[in-house]
Design an enzyme around this catalytic site. Structure first.
Site, PDB file in Angstrom:
ATOM      1  N   HIS A 129       0.808  -1.214   0.000  1.00 59.86           N
ATOM      2  CA  HIS A 129       0.000   0.000   0.000  1.00 59.86           C
ATOM      3  C   HIS A 129       0.851   1.279   0.000  1.00 59.86           C
ATOM      4  O   HIS A 129       0.459   2.289  -0.566  1.00 59.86           O
ATOM      5  CB  HIS A 129      -0.979   0.005   1.193  1.00 59.86           C
ATOM      6  CG  HIS A 129      -0.320   0.077   2.533  1.00 59.86           C
ATOM      7  ND1 HIS A 129       0.207  -1.034   3.159  1.00 59.86           N
ATOM      8  CD2 HIS A 129      -0.105   1.112   3.391  1.00 59.86           C
ATOM      9  CE1 HIS A 129       0.709  -0.689   4.328  1.00 59.86           C
ATOM     10  NE2 HIS A 129       0.535   0.621   4.497  1.00 59.86           N
ATOM     11  N   LYS A 179       6.161   5.248  -1.483  1.00 58.32           N
ATOM     12  CA  LYS A 179       7.012   6.086  -0.631  1.00 58.32           C
ATOM     13  C   LYS A 179       8.493   5.926  -0.959  1.00 58.32           C
ATOM     14  O   LYS A 179       9.318   6.706  -0.486  1.00 58.32           O
ATOM     15  CB  LYS A 179       6.771   5.767   0.843  1.00 58.32           C
ATOM     16  CG  LYS A 179       5.443   6.306   1.375  1.00 58.32           C
ATOM     17  CD  LYS A 179       5.293   6.032   2.862  1.00 58.32           C
ATOM     18  CE  LYS A 179       3.994   6.629   3.400  1.00 58.32           C
ATOM     19  NZ  LYS A 179       3.804   6.353   4.839  1.00 58.32           N
ATOM     20  N   HIS A 188       3.020   9.820  -3.294  1.00 55.52           N
ATOM     21  CA  HIS A 188       3.404   8.401  -3.169  1.00 55.52           C
ATOM     22  C   HIS A 188       2.292   7.474  -3.653  1.00 55.52           C
ATOM     23  O   HIS A 188       2.554   6.347  -4.098  1.00 55.52           O
ATOM     24  CB  HIS A 188       3.815   8.056  -1.732  1.00 55.52           C
ATOM     25  CG  HIS A 188       2.664   7.800  -0.798  1.00 55.52           C
ATOM     26  ND1 HIS A 188       2.008   8.798  -0.129  1.00 55.52           N
ATOM     27  CD2 HIS A 188       2.062   6.645  -0.412  1.00 55.52           C
ATOM     28  CE1 HIS A 188       1.069   8.287   0.637  1.00 55.52           C
ATOM     29  NE2 HIS A 188       1.075   6.976   0.475  1.00 55.52           N
ATOM     30  N   HIS A 204      -5.682   6.142   0.327  1.00 56.72           N
ATOM     31  CA  HIS A 204      -5.859   7.420   1.024  1.00 56.72           C
ATOM     32  C   HIS A 204      -7.128   8.145   0.589  1.00 56.72           C
ATOM     33  O   HIS A 204      -7.354   9.282   1.005  1.00 56.72           O
ATOM     34  CB  HIS A 204      -4.641   8.325   0.809  1.00 56.72           C
ATOM     35  CG  HIS A 204      -3.457   7.930   1.644  1.00 56.72           C
ATOM     36  ND1 HIS A 204      -3.468   7.988   3.020  1.00 56.72           N
ATOM     37  CD2 HIS A 204      -2.227   7.458   1.288  1.00 56.72           C
ATOM     38  CE1 HIS A 204      -2.290   7.574   3.488  1.00 56.72           C
ATOM     39  NE2 HIS A 204      -1.527   7.240   2.441  1.00 56.72           N
TER      40      HIS A 204
END
Length: 509
Positions: free
Chosen positions: A366, A370, A395, A422
């Site tokens: 997930h 990053k 990200h 998100h």
């Protein structure tokens, strides 16, 4: 009314010698006498008294009209021979019944013998051609020996046709079964299905079977599936001696009624298919059984290869995720906990096994995006400013672009989860502002699982929250940040979710 002497004019030759003694039969041959004259029924039974073929006697059924004939044939589709009078309630009752047996009932196996006292009314050649008749006799022409010969001929024909039909059905079941077993993805389900299909292939009469699994050759054996007499042992009991003997063999066993086959497995373990009670199978049936077992071994080998590939994929997924977590000064145990939590939530919500596995193994990806976020932003201890927050939000898209073109299901699922985890239920999330059901279900699950675990974990910018505070936050964000059904699942699963923290604790750095 005809007498016995009229119907069966005894020949001057010596009487037929009695049949040799045989063991008691398993089941008799069914013979239906269809005639409106009760005397015909009596004398036919008397003439065939003591008749046996293949150790099986005759069992007589009786009908006195064409209607009764069809009713009896429908109730007993395994009738081997039909002795059918032409003239009963009408001049064509027998002929109509013969046609209906073949066409309406679809019974092509029963051997039909027409008996008539008026041969001139129905020429033999025309009757046999038009009505699929196996024999045509005048009632007064049969001697007792001829009747015996006729019965042997009809029963042999029925037996051979029935064997061919049984083998044809077995082959069809085999063809139908193979695609199913090759699509199964778990060893225990594959084992259960194989025994079910084997029971159908062999008729299921007296079949005992078990699929055993050992983690190592000298380790204890456990049953993945069992049927017949092995079903009780599979629950509780010592290993049967014959199965124990098969486990000590290096190769496969092929005896009259016992079969064993080593099935491929990985990781140093082994699996054994053991069967007994297959002695009654025909030679063709045994060939089909051998073909099925060979294909079953291929199916288990494919399953082994699939498990190895999936395990490799899962390992790669976790390693990729851990690489990001290391940069983020976190531990891979967060990924393991999120992975477990996502799988538990999906199962609680009723997703099938494929979806549960997919979300469990894709969840560690997930935050894969990053990897493209600079360290000074990723590990900043204070609050991010507006520009830094804008960079951090990228990200999600970075992870999507990294994985979206993958061919593997897990990586494709990871791409969607990375992009959407998100997003918020009320549409205020990022990067696309999706809302409600526009968000992929797997992403909604991982989003809640990730926040649940993160709130209870140490971060550079926060201390762990207690469970009560975490649950209060999840309830507060129910229908705002999170899918309400996912929050409800977390509330129900909270003790189990916290237990995974005990098994995978954070490691102090």
């Amino acid at each position: 009314m005809m007498t016995f002497d009229d119907l069966f004019a005894r020949p001057p030759a010596d009487p037929v010698p009695p049949a040799s003694p045989v063991a008691p039969p398993v089941a008799p041959w069914k013979v239906l006498i269809a005639d409106d004259d009760a005397a015909i029924h009596a004398v036919t039974e008397l003439a065939l008294e003591g008749f046996r073929m293949d150790g099986r006697p005759l069992a007589f059924l009786h009908a006195y009209s064409g209607v009764e004939t069809l009713q009896c044939m429908a109730e007993h589709p395994d009738i081997a021979v039909l002795l059918l009078d032409v003239v009963m309630e009408s001049d064509s009752a027998g002929l109509d019944a013969a046609k209906a047996v073949r066409e309406r009932l679809g019974n092509r196996q029963v051997r039909i013998v027409l008996n008539t006292g008026q041969p001139g009314s129905a020429p033999e050649a025309d009757i046999i051609a038009r009505y699929d008749i196996d024999n045509y006799r005048e009632k007064g022409e049969l001697t007792e020996r001829q009747l015996f010969t006729l019965m042997y001929s009809c029963l042999r024909g029925y037996r051979d046709i029935a064997a061919v039909e049984q083998s044809r059905q077995g082959l069809r079941r085999l063809v139908d079964a193979l695609p199913r077993i090759f699509h199964l993805t778990a060893a225990d389900r594959l084992a259960r299905t194989c025994l079910e299909q084997l029971a159908g292939l062999t008729g299921g009469v007296g079949l005992n079977g078990v699929v055993l699994e050992q983690d190592r050759p000298d380790g204890p054996a456990r049953a993945l599936a069992a049927c017949g007499r092995f079903a009780e042992w599979a629950e509780d009991g010592p290993l049967p001696p014959d199965v124990l003997a098969a486990l000590t063999l290096d190769g496969n066993l092929r005896e009259h009624d016992r079969w064993s086959e080593w099935l491929p497995t990985g990781g140093g373990g082994r699996r054994l298919l053991y069967l007994d009670g297959v002695a009654a199978a025909t030679p063709l049936g045994r060939d089909l059984l051998a073909l099925f077992v060979r294909n079953l071994a291929v199916a288990f080998d494919n399953l082994r290869l699939k498990e190895e590939i999936e395990e490799t994929q899962r390992e790669i997924v976790f390693r990729l995720g851990e690489a990001v977590e290391t940069r983020n000064q976190e531990t891979g145990n967060h990924l393991k906990r999120v992975s477990e939590a996502a799988g538990m939530i999906a199962a609680y919500l009723g997703y099938d096994e494929t979806m549960v596995s997919r979300v469990r193994y894709a969840a560690p990806l997930h935050d894969i995006g990053k990897i493209g976020i600079p360290d000074h932003i990723l590990n900043k201890r204070g609050q991010l400013d507006a520009e830094e927050w804008k960079v951090m939000q990228t990200h999600a898209d970075i992870g999507w672009r990294m994985l979206k073109d993958a061919r593997q299901d897990i990586l494709r699922a990871g791409a969607v989860i990375s992009l959407q985890h998100h997003e918020k239920w009320d549409g205020t999330g990022y990067p696309r502002g999706l809302r409600g059901d526009e968000i992929d279900p797997l992403a909604r699950i991982v989003a809640a699982a990730d926040v649940f675990d993160a709130l209870g974990s140490h971060r550079p910018y926060k201390t762990p929250w207690p469970l009560e505070r975490i649950l209060e936050h999840m309830v507060k964000e129910r229908g705002r940040h999170f899918d309400p059904t996912v929050v409800d699942a977390i509330l129900a699963l909270a003790p189990a979710l916290m237990e995974s923290r005990t098994r995978y604790p954070d490691i102090e750095r």
